[in-house]
Each structure stands twice: as C-alpha cells, then as structure tokens.
Design a protein around this motif. Sequence first.
Motif, PDB file in Angstrom:
ATOM      1  N   GLY A 227      44.955  29.782  43.037  1.00  0.00           N
ATOM      2  CA  GLY A 227      45.830  30.951  42.995  1.00  0.00           C
ATOM      3  C   GLY A 227      46.397  31.253  44.368  1.00  0.00           C
ATOM      4  N   PHE A 228      47.576  31.845  44.376  1.00  0.00           N
ATOM      5  CA  PHE A 228      48.232  32.213  45.640  1.00  0.00           C
ATOM      6  C   PHE A 228      48.980  33.522  45.418  1.00  0.00           C
ATOM      7  N   ASP A 229      48.876  34.414  46.401  1.00  0.00           N
ATOM      8  CA  ASP A 229      49.575  35.691  46.258  1.00  0.00           C
ATOM      9  C   ASP A 229      49.981  36.211  47.640  1.00  0.00           C
ATOM     10  N   LEU A 253      51.596  46.740  49.671  1.00  0.00           N
ATOM     11  CA  LEU A 253      52.441  47.353  48.656  1.00  0.00           C
ATOM     12  C   LEU A 253      52.258  46.628  47.327  1.00  0.00           C
ATOM     13  N   GLY A 254      52.025  47.414  46.274  1.00  0.00           N
ATOM     14  CA  GLY A 254      51.881  46.819  44.968  1.00  0.00           C
ATOM     15  C   GLY A 254      51.644  47.859  43.910  1.00  0.00           C
ATOM     16  N   HIS A 255      51.651  47.432  42.626  1.00  0.00           N
ATOM     17  CA  HIS A 255      51.480  48.359  41.507  1.00  0.00           C
ATOM     18  C   HIS A 255      50.043  48.857  41.442  1.00  0.00           C
ATOM     19  N   SER A 256      49.085  47.945  41.658  1.00  0.00           N
ATOM     20  CA  SER A 256      47.676  48.327  41.689  1.00  0.00           C
ATOM     21  C   SER A 256      47.318  48.652  43.136  1.00  0.00           C
ATOM     22  N   ASP A 257      46.068  48.410  43.524  1.00  0.00           N
ATOM     23  CA  ASP A 257      45.720  48.615  44.931  1.00  0.00           C
ATOM     24  C   ASP A 257      46.213  47.460  45.802  1.00  0.00           C
ATOM     25  N   ALA A 258      46.851  46.465  45.177  1.00  0.00           N
ATOM     26  CA  ALA A 258      47.504  45.345  45.875  1.00  0.00           C
ATOM     27  C   ALA A 258      46.534  44.494  46.700  1.00  0.00           C
ATOM     28  N   ASP A 259      45.291  44.354  46.195  1.00  0.00           N
ATOM     29  CA  ASP A 259      44.298  43.520  46.886  1.00  0.00           C
ATOM     30  C   ASP A 259      44.708  42.062  46.732  1.00  0.00           C
ATOM     31  N   VAL A 260      45.427  41.549  47.718  1.00  0.00           N
ATOM     32  CA  VAL A 260      46.039  40.226  47.627  1.00  0.00           C
ATOM     33  C   VAL A 260      45.001  39.115  47.442  1.00  0.00           C
ATOM     34  N   ALA A 261      43.825  39.262  48.045  1.00  0.00           N
ATOM     35  CA  ALA A 261      42.787  38.232  47.946  1.00  0.00           C
ATOM     36  C   ALA A 261      42.218  38.154  46.528  1.00  0.00           C
ATOM     37  N   LEU A 262      41.953  39.329  45.933  1.00  0.00           N
ATOM     38  CA  LEU A 262      41.432  39.332  44.563  1.00  0.00           C
ATOM     39  C   LEU A 262      42.495  38.873  43.572  1.00  0.00           C
ATOM     40  N   HIS A 263      43.755  39.166  43.849  1.00  0.00           N
ATOM     41  CA  HIS A 263      44.829  38.699  42.965  1.00  0.00           C
ATOM     42  C   HIS A 263      44.894  37.170  42.971  1.00  0.00           C
ATOM     43  N   ALA A 264      44.738  36.576  44.143  1.00  0.00           N
ATOM     44  CA  ALA A 264      44.724  35.114  44.227  1.00  0.00           C
ATOM     45  C   ALA A 264      43.522  34.547  43.482  1.00  0.00           C
ATOM     46  N   LEU A 265      42.359  35.195  43.633  1.00  0.00           N
ATOM     47  CA  LEU A 265      41.152  34.736  42.937  1.00  0.00           C
ATOM     48  C   LEU A 265      41.314  34.845  41.430  1.00  0.00           C
ATOM     49  N   MET A 266      41.854  35.964  40.960  1.00  0.00           N
ATOM     50  CA  MET A 266      42.033  36.127  39.514  1.00  0.00           C
ATOM     51  C   MET A 266      42.983  35.073  38.951  1.00  0.00           C
ATOM     52  N   ASP A 267      44.064  34.777  39.683  1.00  0.00           N
ATOM     53  CA  ASP A 267      44.975  33.730  39.226  1.00  0.00           C
ATOM     54  C   ASP A 267      44.287  32.369  39.176  1.00  0.00           C
ATOM     55  N   ALA A 268      43.391  32.119  40.134  1.00  0.00           N
ATOM     56  CA  ALA A 268      42.648  30.858  40.130  1.00  0.00           C
ATOM     57  C   ALA A 268      41.730  30.774  38.915  1.00  0.00           C
ATOM     58  N   MET A 269      41.040  31.865  38.602  1.00  0.00           N
ATOM     59  CA  MET A 269      40.139  31.895  37.447  1.00  0.00           C
ATOM     60  C   MET A 269      40.916  31.737  36.141  1.00  0.00           C
ATOM     61  N   LEU A 270      42.019  32.486  36.026  1.00  0.00           N
ATOM     62  CA  LEU A 270      42.833  32.404  34.811  1.00  0.00           C
ATOM     63  C   LEU A 270      43.451  31.013  34.663  1.00  0.00           C
ATOM     64  N   GLY A 271      43.863  30.436  35.789  1.00  0.00           N
ATOM     65  CA  GLY A 271      44.430  29.100  35.737  1.00  0.00           C
ATOM     66  C   GLY A 271      43.427  28.067  35.280  1.00  0.00           C
ATOM     67  N   ALA A 272      42.191  28.159  35.791  1.00  0.00           N
ATOM     68  CA  ALA A 272      41.159  27.209  35.401  1.00  0.00           C
ATOM     69  C   ALA A 272      40.846  27.298  33.910  1.00  0.00           C
ATOM     70  N   ILE A 367      50.527  40.052  54.090  1.00  0.00           N
ATOM     71  CA  ILE A 367      49.295  39.256  54.037  1.00  0.00           C
ATOM     72  C   ILE A 367      49.387  38.323  52.831  1.00  0.00           C
ATOM     73  N   ALA A 368      48.978  37.093  53.038  1.00  0.00           N
ATOM     74  CA  ALA A 368      48.933  36.113  51.946  1.00  0.00           C
ATOM     75  C   ALA A 368      47.481  35.707  51.701  1.00  0.00           C
ATOM     76  N   SER A 369      47.230  35.179  50.531  1.00  0.00           N
ATOM     77  CA  SER A 369      45.884  34.691  50.223  1.00  0.00           C
ATOM     78  C   SER A 369      45.982  33.557  49.224  1.00  0.00           C
ATOM     79  N   LEU A 370      45.096  32.599  49.380  1.00  0.00           N
ATOM     80  CA  LEU A 370      44.987  31.534  48.385  1.00  0.00           C
ATOM     81  C   LEU A 370      43.523  31.401  48.000  1.00  0.00           C
ATOM     82  N   ALA A 371      43.297  30.958  46.770  1.00  0.00           N
ATOM     83  CA  ALA A 371      41.927  30.851  46.256  1.00  0.00           C
ATOM     84  C   ALA A 371      41.809  29.634  45.355  1.00  0.00           C
ATOM     85  N   THR A 372      40.634  29.051  45.383  1.00  0.00           N
ATOM     86  CA  THR A 372      40.288  27.961  44.478  1.00  0.00           C
ATOM     87  C   THR A 372      39.003  28.347  43.757  1.00  0.00           C
TER      88      THR A 372
END
Length: 380
Positions: A227-229, A253-272, A367-372
């Motif tokens: 995931g990347f955000d 800035l974001g709709h939620s609390d905009a935690d970019v690191a957790l967003h990247a992690l969630m995308d990684a989990m959903l992608g897997a 801030i950017a974040s990527l997760a595997t």
Amino acid sequence: MHIFSRVTAVVLAAGKGSRFGGNTPKQFQKIGEKTPVEMSLSAFENNSMTDAIILVLDPKDPDYDERSVQYITEYSKIRTIVPGGKERQDSVSNALKYVPDGVVLIHDSARPYVTDDVINRVIEAADKDGAAVPVVSPKDTIRTSGSTLDRKSLYQVQTPQGFRTDVLRTAYEKAKEDSFLGTDDASLYERMGKEVTLVEGDYRNIKITTPDDVKEESKVTYRLGNGFDVHRLVEGRRLFLCGVEIPSDKGLLGHSDADVALHALMDAMLGAAALGDIGRHFPDSDPEYLGCSSLMLLSEVNRMIKEKGYSVTNADITVICERPKIASYISDMTERVAGTLGVDKDRINIKGTTTEKLGFTGRGEGIASLATCMLEKKEG
C-alpha cells in the motif's frame, strides 16, 4: 575441517502395517497430499548431506512395479529399489548388499515427520563414532508391574539409525549366522560389543501405527499486499501516525484523521486479501468517517480479512517525511498497531526515512507512507 563419508539412506516401506487397518498398507495412505513413503523420501531427497537413497518395497505388492516407476521418476537420489523380506531385518539385509562403503541410514517410512536436523545429527555422530541413534526421553511415567522406573535412564528410540556401512553389514551377517532376530539395527550392532552414540531426536518424529497417529497437515496459503498513501500537511490539524498523536505545528489533511501510515497499511492488507482499497470501503463522501480514527478503520479492515479466513503474518511500514522525526515514537506506534491487529509486536516493523530534502516531502509539504503486509490462511 571434517570431511564426511558418502551417505546412503535406506528407506523401509515393505511392511504390511496391519494394525493401521484398511486394505492399503499405512505407508501408502495419504496424509494430506502425500503418503508417509513420499514424505520420508522427500526428507532425504532434500537433505544436503544425503547422497543416495535405496528404497525397499514389498515384492508381493500388486502395485510394486507402478510404485517403483513413480518413485524413481520423482526422486533423483533413488539408486535402486530392493525387494523386502519376511522380517524387517531381512529387508535391511537385502538393502545392505547395494549400499557402498561410508555411512548408511536405516529409516522406517512409517516415521514421515523426520526432520532435517535429526538426519544431520545422526549422520555427523555416525560418521564420527561409528553408530548413532536418535532418542527422546519419555514424557509419561513408566512402570513395571512392581515398581516405577526412573525416566532419566529411559529413552524412546527413533529412526533413522546411522552406522558405518561395513560394520553394520558385519553385524547383520553375524545375526544371520546366529539366527538372532533383533528389535532394531542398533541391537545387532551392540551385540558385537560396540557402543551406539545417542543423539537428540524429535518428539514430532513419531511412528505411525494406528489412524490416531496421523496428523492431518494444514495447508497454509500466503498472500502479499502493498500500500502507498500521501497526505498534505496543513495548519490547524492534529498529526497522527500509526495511531499515535505527534506534537506538530501542522497535521495531515484528510476526511478521517488522515493517518497516512495506517492508510498505507490498510491498503496493503486489503490488497493481499483481494478486497480492494480503503476508498472503496471508507469513501470520503460518507459523513460517518469524517474525523474518524484510523485505528478504528484498521480494526474494521482486520475484521474483513478474518472473515475471509486470513490473519496478519507480518507488516512493514515506512513513513517518508523530513519532519517530524518519528524515532522516539516507534515503540508506541508498534504497540498500537499490534494491539489493534491482535498480533505480537515482533510481527510489526515501523521505520522512518527522508528523501534528502527532495520533492514535496523534502519541502515539508506532506508525508508519504508505504507498507507491505503478509497474510496467511490455514486450511484443513
């Protein structure tokens, strides 16, 4: 440096296995996707210290020819297939005629869970001392009809049993001359006045005797996702990274609390798990998620993957920013993420890096974040 002798494994698969039940001998009944014979052959095929395999089969088995072709085709280390005899001792004696000088391992195919470590320990000790047998201490108290025995002096013997080939061959010839039938290979060796070295066995290396001994192996499926955000830094917002609030004059800035690191992690989990991405499940057009904690969203994503039978094996998260520095917060971040996912902290790795002041992160604009993330599913 010690140079090991040539090592040949004799795999015994000529027994009838009558106590197991059924019309097919136990060594040919499947455990998961393989039979005990195939599992035993694979153990020696994949063992780097074993040079060759000799397989012993029952010549009266109606499938003898078919099995012989199958095994020779599938296992490159098999040098020959030998017909078994009436007793186990006869089968080993037949096989020894084809074993070259060096170290020979005698293994019962009814012990399909033998490990590489056990095989290596037996080879090393047999090559050094002349003979070695893997053993484990009994877990239960052992009694005779009149007294309790001291477990410290008792051992359960396993296979493979390893020997210098020439000495074991002599032991078998001597036993035949004396019409002596031993309980195992070591008993024939010891009756010549020689000592056998005991090495550590493995409690998993059980002998299959009845259906209760069969451990159905679970099939494990692994899935990898990434995931990347990116979120913009703005004034008037609180800054959250991996569920931890970090003091800062700007937030994301974001709709939620905009935690970019957790967003990247969630995308990684959903992608897997092949479940899309967070935009699909938590759209920024839905007022329900306005200002929502990303830890709550992470908990929901974790529930989704569990519904599909998956769990998190490990996750690796990289936060990319020039500032703030996150090193002092990583322990708290790891604890928050691991706690939300219900996994040990050593399964979660979080780290920060910069772009050497290049690009929008280098300029402090965002801030950017990527997760595997690796998921696993156990079946069976």
